[in-house]
Write a protein that holds these residues in place. Structure first.
Motif, PDB file in Angstrom:
ATOM      1  N   ARG A   1      -4.179  -2.071  -2.780  1.00 37.09           N
ATOM      2  CA  ARG A   1      -4.102  -2.591  -1.419  1.00 37.09           C
ATOM      3  C   ARG A   1      -3.677  -4.064  -1.433  1.00 37.09           C
ATOM      4  NH1 ARG A   1      -9.087  -1.315   0.021  1.00 37.09           N
ATOM      5  NH2 ARG A   1      -8.486   0.832   0.403  1.00 37.09           N
ATOM      6  N   ALA A   2      -4.216  -4.830  -2.351  1.00 42.49           N
ATOM      7  CA  ALA A   2      -3.860  -6.245  -2.461  1.00 42.49           C
ATOM      8  C   ALA A   2      -2.394  -6.403  -2.856  1.00 42.49           C
ATOM      9  CB  ALA A   2      -4.763  -6.933  -3.477  1.00 42.49           C
TER      10      ALA A   2
ATOM     11  N   LYS B   1       0.057  -4.259  -2.219  1.00 48.33           N
ATOM     12  CA  LYS B   1       0.866  -3.906  -1.053  1.00 48.33           C
ATOM     13  C   LYS B   1       0.889  -5.051  -0.045  1.00 48.33           C
ATOM     14  CE  LYS B   1       0.848   1.098  -0.881  1.00 48.33           C
ATOM     15  NZ  LYS B   1       0.592   2.252  -0.028  1.00 48.33           N
ATOM     16  N   ARG B   2      -0.240  -5.712   0.115  1.00 47.68           N
ATOM     17  CA  ARG B   2      -0.320  -6.834   1.053  1.00 47.68           C
ATOM     18  C   ARG B   2       0.563  -7.994   0.590  1.00 47.68           C
ATOM     19  NH1 ARG B   2      -0.827  -8.046   6.207  1.00 47.68           N
ATOM     20  NH2 ARG B   2      -1.596 -10.147   6.420  1.00 47.68           N
ATOM     21  N   ARG B   3       0.549  -8.280  -0.726  1.00 50.87           N
ATOM     22  CA  ARG B   3       1.407  -9.335  -1.267  1.00 50.87           C
ATOM     23  C   ARG B   3       2.880  -9.003  -1.046  1.00 50.87           C
ATOM     24  NH1 ARG B   3      -2.321  -9.821  -5.322  1.00 50.87           N
ATOM     25  NH2 ARG B   3      -1.333  -8.228  -6.580  1.00 50.87           N
TER      26      ARG B   3
ATOM     27  N   ASP C   1       3.746  -9.421   2.645  1.00 49.98           N
ATOM     28  CA  ASP C   1       3.886 -10.832   2.993  1.00 49.98           C
ATOM     29  C   ASP C   1       5.219 -11.391   2.507  1.00 49.98           C
ATOM     30  OD1 ASP C   1       1.440 -10.817   4.235  1.00 49.98           O
ATOM     31  OD2 ASP C   1       0.362 -11.676   2.521  1.00 49.98           O
TER      32      ASP C   1
END
Length: 58
Positions: free
Chosen positions: A16-17, A19-21, A24
């Motif tokens: 999840r982290a 994918k978030r990076r 962004d």
């Protein structure tokens, strides 16, 4: 000694982290305001016109 870690949760949190990076990074790369897009289009058109004006006619 540390606490008990649920490996499935840790794996999902890490994914999840990541994918978030990536999201962004894509937002910074692709999302622009309408004014920015219009300015970029005008600049590209101006550069194309200048380049076309410098071509030699044969």
């Amino acid at each position: 000694m540390s606490g008990i870690v649920n490996l499935n949760r840790a794996r999902k949190d890490r994914a999840r982290a990541e994918k978030r990076r990536e999201a962004d990074a894509n937002a910074a790369k692709f999302s622009r305001t309408k004014a920015e897009r219009l300015t970029e289009a005008a600049r590209a058109a101006r550069e194309a016109a200048i380049l076309e004006g410098h071509k030699r006619e044969e």
